[in-house]
Design a protein around this motif. Structure first.
Motif, mmCIF file in Angstrom:
data_model
loop_
_atom_site.group_PDB
_atom_site.id
_atom_site.type_symbol
_atom_site.label_atom_id
_atom_site.label_comp_id
_atom_site.label_asym_id
_atom_site.label_seq_id
_atom_site.Cartn_x
_atom_site.Cartn_y
_atom_site.Cartn_z
ATOM 1 N N SER A 113 1.442 -2.420 -1.002
ATOM 2 C CA SER A 113 2.743 -1.883 -0.580
ATOM 3 C C SER A 113 3.352 -0.961 -1.619
ATOM 4 C CB SER A 113 3.719 -3.043 -0.315
ATOM 5 O OG SER A 113 3.207 -3.910 0.682
ATOM 6 N N ARG A 114 2.851 -1.035 -2.859
ATOM 7 C CA ARG A 114 3.382 -0.208 -3.932
ATOM 8 C C ARG A 114 2.241 0.499 -4.648
ATOM 9 N NH1 ARG A 114 6.507 -4.065 -7.761
ATOM 10 N NH2 ARG A 114 4.514 -5.169 -7.527
ATOM 11 N N ARG A 117 7.834 4.804 2.756
ATOM 12 C CA ARG A 117 8.108 4.615 4.180
ATOM 13 C C ARG A 117 7.750 5.838 5.035
ATOM 14 N NH1 ARG A 117 9.130 -0.807 5.455
ATOM 15 N NH2 ARG A 117 10.114 -1.734 3.628
ATOM 16 N N TYR A 121 3.633 -5.012 4.743
ATOM 17 C CA TYR A 121 4.394 -4.916 3.492
ATOM 18 C C TYR A 121 4.515 -6.316 2.906
ATOM 19 C CZ TYR A 121 5.621 -0.201 4.958
ATOM 20 O OH TYR A 121 5.552 1.113 5.343
ATOM 21 N N GLY A 122 4.481 -6.393 1.606
ATOM 22 C CA GLY A 122 4.573 -7.697 0.964
ATOM 23 C C GLY A 122 3.654 -7.781 -0.235
ATOM 24 N N GLU A 145 5.335 5.076 8.132
ATOM 25 C CA GLU A 145 5.832 4.634 9.434
ATOM 26 C C GLU A 145 6.040 5.816 10.384
ATOM 27 O OE1 GLU A 145 9.322 2.377 8.672
ATOM 28 O OE2 GLU A 145 8.278 0.852 7.488
ATOM 29 N N LYS A 172 2.993 4.645 1.911
ATOM 30 C CA LYS A 172 3.527 3.360 2.381
ATOM 31 C C LYS A 172 4.802 2.987 1.635
ATOM 32 C CE LYS A 172 1.358 -0.297 3.350
ATOM 33 N NZ LYS A 172 0.528 -1.512 3.289
ATOM 34 N N SER A 173 4.787 3.153 0.313
ATOM 35 C CA SER A 173 5.942 2.752 -0.489
ATOM 36 C C SER A 173 7.177 3.608 -0.202
ATOM 37 C CB SER A 173 5.598 2.824 -1.980
ATOM 38 O OG SER A 173 5.259 4.151 -2.350
#
Length: 424
Positions: free
Chosen positions: A312-313, A224, A404-405, A227, A221-222
């Motif tokens: 997200s991280r 990208r 994300y957030g 996606e 996820k971090s």
């Protein structure tokens, strides 16, 4: 199915090629082989002051001076006993002469005196700290055997009567609860160590593989990458593929350890592996162990994937899976406590909770008598819980990978479910 297999292959290859996996496998193999080598060399050298007559396989010579009122019966009878480990030699000289010769040859002297009713026996040797040691107890057993034979002979007992009289009685320990199926002391100890091992296995699986699953998701996820993956692979298929792939990597880890143990056992001539396979493992319990490890991994692994999708991280992974680790720690400590008190009502009640079932139900099955209906009921609840947790994890994962957030349990789960509904 094709995407599922591709996800598994990608996860396994990526993990196996990683420096962490290779480094860990090498370190574990070297440590295990080193332990076997150290044990082998220590066994070869042995303590410097060990006498030859006390080493395994050596013959211990005992010189017998029979000063009893039995006309030399004991010396003659003891001389007839020869089991390959201890030899009795009848002596007719004085005690001082016999003792001097025995001292020069590193042998023992057994002096018998008195009547049959008041028999006295003393064993002499130059060995330091000899009194009360193993040889004294062994010689005592031979003398008692000779005494019993003499009494039986004076009573004109037949061979059948002697066998009946001297046939040893073995007292086996049994639990006070005589319910059907309660394990014996030997089975209890065997189960004790198997349960002990499973408790650690489940705990390590949760800590290590749960973190690996969550970190894998958060890292993608971090960066990208997620996606791109989501656009071609269904998120649920992706989640199940990652859980399966990490499980295969874990199995490969265990295979490396097993190979190192086998190699160390073969190279050093140790019988540890043979003893474990033939004596320490209860294969009826091993089936239960594998089932509980599988469902425990699915429950904790699905939960870890769900929590990993909310962050997200990768730095937030430890915070996200903290509740899962706490559950594993609670189950671990309860199981350790329950090893010494498996019949407690608390253990029985908590074994119905899916996150505790793999450890606590296995503990109960291995160390107590659990009715078949109760095992079937708890296993049914475990299977249903695993399916429901995976379904819930799949829905949250499907929406979470697109979020994300800032990380939040309440808001994150709510938002992930909302996104998942829209995507459906």
């Amino acid at each position: 199915m094709r995407n599922y297999i591709i996800t598994i292959q990608h996860t396994v290859i990526r993990r196996v090629k990683s420096k962490a996996f290779i480094f860990t496998a090498l370190i574990m193999s070297v440590l295990i082989l080193g332990m076997f080598a150290l044990s082998y060399f220590l066994g070869e050298s042995g303590p410097a002051d060990d006498s030859a007559e006390n080493s395994p396989g050596s013959v211990m010579t005992v010189n017998v001076l029979d000063d009893t009122e039995t006309d030399g019966y004991f010396a003659e009878q003891l001389s007839a006993y020869d089991d390959g480990h201890m030899t009795f030699a009848e002596q007719t000289g004085s005690f001082s002469e016999t003792r001097e010769e025995a001292s020069e040859d590193g042998e023992y002297v057994l002096r018998l005196s008195g009547s049959l009713a008041e028999l006295e026996a003393s064993l002499y040797h130059d060995e330091q700290g000899f009194e009360g040691a193993g040889p004294e107890r062994e010689v005592q057993g031979y003398v008692e055997r000779a005494k019993e034979d003499l009494i039986a002979e004076e009573m004109n007992l037949s061979e059948e009567q002697r066998a009946l009289l001297f046939d040893p009685l073995v007292v086996s320990g049994q639990p006070l609860d005589q319910s059907e199926g309660a394990p014996s002391d030997e089975a209890f100890m065997q189960s004790y160590w198997m349960v002990y091992g499973l408790v650690f296995a489940i705990y390590l699986i949760v800590i290590m593989f749960g973190s690996m699953i969550a970190t894998e998701v958060a890292t993608e996820k971090s960066s990208r990458v997620m996606e791109l993956i989501v656009s071609s692979v269904n998120p649920v298929t992706q989640m199940l593929g990652k859980i399966t792939g990490i499980g295969i990597v874990g199995f490969l880890n265990l295979a490396v350890i097993a190979a190192a143990v086998s190699a160390g056992s073969l190279l050093t001539g140790e019988h540890f592996l043979t003893q474990v396979v033939t004596e320490m493992i209860d294969y009826s319990l091993l089936v239960y162990a594998l089932i509980f490890i599988l469902f425990g991994y699915l429950i904790y692994g699905g939960s870890a994937a769900m929590l990993g999708a909310l962050v997200s991280r990768s730095e937030e992974v430890n915070q996200a899976i903290q509740p899962l680790i706490f559950l594993a720690m609670i189950a671990f400590f309860i199981s350790i406590f329950g090893l010494n008190a498996p019949d407690l009502t608390m253990i029985r009640v908590l074994s119905y909770i899916p996150f505790f079932t793999p450890q606590l139900l296995f503990l109960r099955i291995g160390m107590t008598s659990v009715p078949v209906w109760e095992i079937a009921l708890i296993m049914t609840l475990l299977v249903i819980s695993a399916v429901l947790i995976l379904l819930l994890a799949a829905r949250i994962y499907k929406g979470g990978v697109l979020m994300y957030g800032k990380f939040s349990y309440k808001e994150g789960i709510k938002q992930a479910l909302s996104i998942s509904k829209k995507e459906a």
